[in-house]
Design a protein around this motif. Structure first.
Motif, mmCIF file in Angstrom:
data_model
loop_
_atom_site.group_PDB
_atom_site.id
_atom_site.type_symbol
_atom_site.label_atom_id
_atom_site.label_comp_id
_atom_site.label_asym_id
_atom_site.label_seq_id
_atom_site.Cartn_x
_atom_site.Cartn_y
_atom_site.Cartn_z
ATOM 1 N N ASP A 157 -7.568 12.030 6.145
ATOM 2 C CA ASP A 157 -6.814 11.410 7.226
ATOM 3 C C ASP A 157 -7.787 11.179 8.389
ATOM 4 O O ASP A 157 -8.167 12.116 9.083
ATOM 5 C CB ASP A 157 -5.669 12.346 7.653
ATOM 6 N N THR A 215 -0.551 8.504 4.146
ATOM 7 C CA THR A 215 -0.263 9.118 5.444
ATOM 8 C C THR A 215 1.242 9.166 5.726
ATOM 9 O O THR A 215 1.704 10.028 6.462
ATOM 10 C CB THR A 215 -0.966 8.343 6.576
ATOM 11 N N GLU A 262 -5.267 6.723 5.098
ATOM 12 C CA GLU A 262 -4.417 5.677 5.680
ATOM 13 C C GLU A 262 -4.599 4.329 4.992
ATOM 14 O O GLU A 262 -3.760 3.457 5.107
ATOM 15 C CB GLU A 262 -4.666 5.551 7.196
#
Ligand SMILES: [Zn+2]
Ligand SMILES: [Zn+2]
Length: 356
Positions: free
Chosen positions: A205, A172, A242
């Motif tokens: 994401d 990310t 992430e």
């Protein structure tokens, strides 16, 4: 240290396999037969030459050159020659000072105002703003892997951006630095879903609760009717972007992988290099991902005045000579609105225009 090729490499394995083999980096720069003391030069011995010394050097040079050409050396004595030498060496009274910085420090209120208005014209700059760093900085670790990643244009085969990322950073961190105009059109700034597809694994994401798992539609399609048995399709898995660091990846250098965002904006991303960090690299952790390449962004000009950058594009506009037609802010309004602000005709389409 750099690895190039088309074989699969696990970045974590790469880090552990090369970090103990790397010789002391500084030793690479010491010429053979030299001792360490000979290399560590004491810079305090270097001093700026005085103006007189510089002039003497230039006079010596002129005498030497003209003596070689057969001119008598006696003709170089006297004040005329000092003046000539001064002209030739063009001594800067402040050779090491940045004069533009001094001007910047002494700028007037009017200068500051004009700088601000200039920045407003370049509206793309605000979209590509670099993050500011906190004053206390931690440095990168001794065995940090630096990976170079390039982002390509969604429709043209053109490299748009390139970044250096650290192996310990999450995917990310890179995703947040990728610039695509689609993120700024319509409700683009509210739509944060996206994924990387690397070696048959989707990295979604999912930082925001409203983010969609784009890969689910593809995985469902692949699993339906056992399409994964088709050799060109294969099996897919999915992870959270992430929670994944670059070291967790297994990649091929030079292989185009996929980055999808805003529903259907598809970019190729390519890992162009993986290597251990050296003392020559930027050591501040927060400087990564480092933006090391940006393709030139092409903006069309207004087709009426040919001075200002276009802000609107119109289709099927009967007052325009071309379709589509590009207008700046100043030319669009007088042509489409009367003095009371009423639109003159509305049988056309108009959209905001940013760049190509
Ligand atoms: Zn895009
Ligand atoms: Zn114009």
């Amino acid at each position: 240290m750099a690895t190039v090729g088309h074989r699969l490499i696990s970045l974590r394995h790469f880090q552990s396999s090369v970090s103990d083999k790397v010789p002391k980096f500084e030793e690479d720069f010491i010429p053979e037969g030299w001792s360490r003391d000979q290399v560590d030069l004491d810079c305090s011995e270097f001093k700026q030459k005085s103006q007189k010394e510089v002039i003497d050097d230039v006079i010596d040079k002129i005498i030497h050159e003209e003596a070689e050409m057969g001119i008598k050396q006696e003709s170089f004595n006297g004040a005329d020659n000092v003046e000539r030498a001064k002209r030739e060496c063009q001594i800067d009274p402040k050779p090491c000072k940045l004069r533009s910085y001094e001007m910047y420090k002494n700028r007037t209120a009017q200068d500051i105002k004009s700088t601000r208005s200039h920045k407003q014209i370049n509206y793309i700059a605000s979209m590509m703003k670099e993050p500011t760093h906190a004053p206390e900085e931690r440095t990168i670790g001794p065995n940090e892997v630096i990976i170079t990643v390039a982002l390509y244009h969604p429709s043209k085969l053109l490299k748009q951006q390139e970044f250096q990322v650290l192996g310990s950073q999450s995917l990310t961190a890179l995703r947040d630095r990728l610039y695509c105009l689609a993120d700024y059109l319509m409700d683009g700034q509210q739509t944060k879903s996206g994924f990387f597809l690397i070696e048959n694994t989707f990295y979604n994401d999912m930082r925001l609760p409203e983010n969609m798992d784009y890969s689910k539609f593809i995985s469902d399609w692949v699993n339906d009717k056992s399409r994964f048995t088709i050799p060109s399709v294969g099996m897919f898995s999915s992870k959270r972007m992430e929670d994944t660091t670059f070291l967790d990846l297994t990649i091929k250098i030079g292989q185009p992988y996929l980055y999808v965002h805003q529903g259907s904006c598809e970019h190729n991303i390519v890992f162009t290099e993986a290597r251990l960090a050296t003392p020559m690299d930027v050591q501040t952790y927060s400087s990564y991902p480092r933006h090391i390449f940006q393709a030139k962004i092409r903006r069309r000009k207004c087709k009426i005045c040919d001075i200002f950058p276009a802000r609107y594009v119109t289709y099927q506009d009967r007052m325009a000579t071309e379709d589509p037609f590009f207008f700046c802010e100043h030319c669009y309004r007088p042509l489409h609105y009367d003095f009371e602000g009423r639109v003159l005709y509305n049988d056309f389409e108009v959209f905001p225009y940013y760049h190509e």
